[in-house]
Design an enzyme around this catalytic site. Structure first.
Site, mmCIF file in Angstrom:
data_model
loop_
_atom_site.group_PDB
_atom_site.id
_atom_site.type_symbol
_atom_site.label_atom_id
_atom_site.label_comp_id
_atom_site.label_asym_id
_atom_site.label_seq_id
_atom_site.Cartn_x
_atom_site.Cartn_y
_atom_site.Cartn_z
ATOM 1 N N GLU A 121 15.216 55.540 37.716
ATOM 2 C CA GLU A 121 14.600 54.356 38.312
ATOM 3 C C GLU A 121 14.239 53.416 37.164
ATOM 4 O O GLU A 121 13.728 53.864 36.129
ATOM 5 C CB GLU A 121 13.318 54.769 39.070
ATOM 6 C CG GLU A 121 12.574 53.602 39.690
ATOM 7 C CD GLU A 121 11.321 54.037 40.468
ATOM 8 O OE1 GLU A 121 10.833 55.158 40.266
ATOM 9 O OE2 GLU A 121 10.840 53.223 41.279
ATOM 10 N N HIS A 128 13.387 62.157 39.906
ATOM 11 C CA HIS A 128 13.854 61.049 39.068
ATOM 12 C C HIS A 128 12.873 60.776 37.939
ATOM 13 O O HIS A 128 11.742 61.268 37.941
ATOM 14 C CB HIS A 128 14.105 59.773 39.888
ATOM 15 C CG HIS A 128 12.904 59.150 40.521
ATOM 16 N ND1 HIS A 128 12.497 59.417 41.806
ATOM 17 C CD2 HIS A 128 11.999 58.238 40.053
ATOM 18 C CE1 HIS A 128 11.415 58.704 42.099
ATOM 19 N NE2 HIS A 128 11.093 57.982 41.048
ATOM 20 N N HIS A 161 6.970 56.793 34.918
ATOM 21 C CA HIS A 161 6.572 58.026 35.603
ATOM 22 C C HIS A 161 7.748 58.980 35.728
ATOM 23 O O HIS A 161 8.899 58.575 35.588
ATOM 24 C CB HIS A 161 5.963 57.757 36.986
ATOM 25 C CG HIS A 161 6.866 57.049 37.952
ATOM 26 N ND1 HIS A 161 6.924 55.681 38.056
ATOM 27 C CD2 HIS A 161 7.747 57.519 38.863
ATOM 28 C CE1 HIS A 161 7.796 55.342 38.988
ATOM 29 N NE2 HIS A 161 8.329 56.434 39.498
#
Ligand code: CO
Length: 134
Positions: free
Chosen positions: A130, A79, A7
């Site tokens: 991430e 992020h 994502h």
């Protein structure tokens, strides 16, 4: 080591407004709200055919995205999350290469119930990364 983009996350000042915008203006499917107190955020996921967009709103005192929103009050890209097969092996390889893992270096449980880690943006061209084990 890196797999798919899981994502892309956008910090927003008002999650209800952002949800309505993605759903009603952009015509996207948006998940139910999910509070993640361990991460200091409330999230929804915009579900796209090839990936997801995570919309993040601060939750509680000392939210890690509060300072970000002070600098970018309208919101902004926060992020990008990449998938890895083995998060501990990925962490050990990154740390051995000099990259910095945020927090105590131990994976936390992310929004999908899977282990996640964050890497210092200064080590990756100004982008917070991430990693999520899938
Ligand atoms: Co994320």
């Amino acid at each position: 080591m890196l797999g798919r983009v899981n994502h892309i996350a956008i910090a927003v000042p008002d999650l209800a407004a952002a949800t309505a915008s993605y759903r009603d203006v952009l015509g996207a499917r948006v998940s139910a709200r999910q509070a993640l107190p361990e991460h200091g955020v409330t999230v929804v996921f915009v579900e796209l055919p090839n990936t997801k967009v995570e919309l993040l709103e601060p939750l509680g005192e000392g939210s890690p995205i509060a300072a970000f929103l002070e600098k970018s009050p309208a919101g902004g890209m926060h992020h990008i999350c990449y998938e890895v097969d083995d998060i501990l092996a990925a962490r050990d390889r990154l740390v051995a290469g000099g990259a910095r893992v945020l927090g105590d270096g131990a994976p936390k449980t992310g929004a999908h119930g899977k282990p996640v880690l964050f890497l210092h943006p200064k080590d990756f061209f100004g982008t917070l990364i991430e990693l999520e084990q899938v």
